[in-house]
Design a protein around this motif. Structure first.
Motif, mmCIF file in Angstrom:
data_model
loop_
_atom_site.group_PDB
_atom_site.id
_atom_site.type_symbol
_atom_site.label_atom_id
_atom_site.label_comp_id
_atom_site.label_asym_id
_atom_site.label_seq_id
_atom_site.Cartn_x
_atom_site.Cartn_y
_atom_site.Cartn_z
ATOM 1 N N GLY A 1 47.758 39.400 49.816
ATOM 2 C CA GLY A 1 47.962 40.283 51.041
ATOM 3 C C GLY A 1 48.857 39.472 51.979
ATOM 4 O O GLY A 1 49.558 38.256 51.655
ATOM 5 N N ASN A 2 48.745 39.898 53.146
ATOM 6 C CA ASN A 2 49.594 39.447 54.244
ATOM 7 C C ASN A 2 48.765 38.351 55.131
ATOM 8 O O ASN A 2 48.992 38.024 56.448
ATOM 9 N N HIS A 3 47.575 37.812 54.741
ATOM 10 C CA HIS A 3 46.828 36.911 55.423
ATOM 11 C C HIS A 3 47.187 35.584 54.989
ATOM 12 O O HIS A 3 47.785 34.907 54.085
ATOM 13 N N VAL B 1 36.010 47.379 38.329
ATOM 14 C CA VAL B 1 37.020 47.727 38.995
ATOM 15 C C VAL B 1 36.871 47.067 40.411
ATOM 16 O O VAL B 1 37.905 46.676 41.029
ATOM 17 N N VAL B 2 35.668 46.865 41.023
ATOM 18 C CA VAL B 2 35.513 46.208 42.310
ATOM 19 C C VAL B 2 36.049 44.900 42.240
ATOM 20 O O VAL B 2 36.802 44.335 43.197
ATOM 21 N N ILE B 3 35.520 44.073 41.151
ATOM 22 C CA ILE B 3 35.950 42.546 40.864
ATOM 23 C C ILE B 3 37.549 42.443 40.935
ATOM 24 O O ILE B 3 38.198 41.713 41.509
ATOM 25 N N VAL B 4 38.159 43.375 40.333
ATOM 26 C CA VAL B 4 39.980 43.415 40.047
ATOM 27 C C VAL B 4 40.385 43.856 41.425
ATOM 28 O O VAL B 4 41.260 43.129 41.673
ATOM 29 N N MET B 5 39.659 44.619 42.014
ATOM 30 C CA MET B 5 40.216 45.047 43.439
ATOM 31 C C MET B 5 40.333 43.918 44.513
ATOM 32 O O MET B 5 41.117 43.520 45.240
ATOM 33 N N LEU C 1 42.602 41.369 43.664
ATOM 34 C CA LEU C 1 44.059 41.746 44.041
ATOM 35 C C LEU C 1 44.291 41.735 45.387
ATOM 36 O O LEU C 1 45.397 41.661 45.889
ATOM 37 N N MET C 2 43.352 41.723 46.133
ATOM 38 C CA MET C 2 43.436 41.687 47.853
ATOM 39 C C MET C 2 43.676 40.193 48.095
ATOM 40 O O MET C 2 44.260 40.042 49.182
ATOM 41 N N ILE D 1 38.621 32.555 50.371
ATOM 42 C CA ILE D 1 37.276 32.167 49.863
ATOM 43 C C ILE D 1 36.493 33.087 49.688
ATOM 44 O O ILE D 1 35.660 33.074 48.785
ATOM 45 N N TRP D 2 36.288 34.104 50.881
ATOM 46 C CA TRP D 2 35.239 35.012 50.754
ATOM 47 C C TRP D 2 35.599 35.924 49.549
ATOM 48 O O TRP D 2 34.616 36.447 48.922
ATOM 49 N N LEU D 3 36.800 36.304 49.337
ATOM 50 C CA LEU D 3 36.978 37.399 48.185
ATOM 51 C C LEU D 3 36.901 36.806 46.852
ATOM 52 O O LEU D 3 36.320 37.313 46.039
ATOM 53 N N ILE D 4 37.038 35.498 46.650
ATOM 54 C CA ILE D 4 36.567 34.905 45.611
ATOM 55 C C ILE D 4 35.228 34.651 45.190
ATOM 56 O O ILE D 4 34.666 34.997 44.250
ATOM 57 N N GLY D 5 34.756 34.361 46.406
ATOM 58 C CA GLY D 5 33.153 34.221 46.342
ATOM 59 C C GLY D 5 32.248 35.499 46.035
ATOM 60 O O GLY D 5 31.584 35.609 45.171
ATOM 61 N N ILE D 6 32.834 36.385 46.684
ATOM 62 C CA ILE D 6 32.151 37.837 46.612
ATOM 63 C C ILE D 6 32.437 38.333 45.159
ATOM 64 O O ILE D 6 31.572 38.867 44.429
ATOM 65 N N ALA D 7 33.620 38.133 44.472
ATOM 66 C CA ALA D 7 33.936 38.548 43.523
ATOM 67 C C ALA D 7 33.167 37.741 42.270
ATOM 68 O O ALA D 7 32.746 38.283 41.103
#
Length: 73
Positions: free
Chosen positions: A38-40, A27-31, A34-35, A47-53
């Motif tokens: 967004g509006n960034h 669930v955390v990976i999917v969330m 999904l981020m 890069i951070w979102l993909i790296g952490i996932a």
């Protein structure tokens, strides 16, 4: 204070519910992924979102492999 706490060994603690941990990790990976929508405007956040996932997915895969080979409880 320390005298009032019971002495326990590590094997007396309840084991982690593996199925719940795997569902929560997924669930955390999917969330996180999904981020990305967004509006960034910059790519640093992406890069951070993909790296952490990716790191979380790698940890989960390693855990599955170790459990399958009997190297982890």
């Amino acid at each position: 204070m320390a005298a009032e706490e019971p002495v326990t060994s590590p094997d007396q603690h309840a084991p982690t519910p593996v199925k719940a941990a795997r569902i929560a990790g997924t669930v955390v990976i999917v969330m996180l992924l999904l981020m990305l929508f967004g509006n960034h405007e910059g790519n640093v956040e992406s890069i951070w979102l993909i790296g952490i996932a990716g790191i979380l997915a790698a940890i989960m895969i390693i855990d599955v492999v170790l459990r399958r080979n009997g190297l982890r409880d």
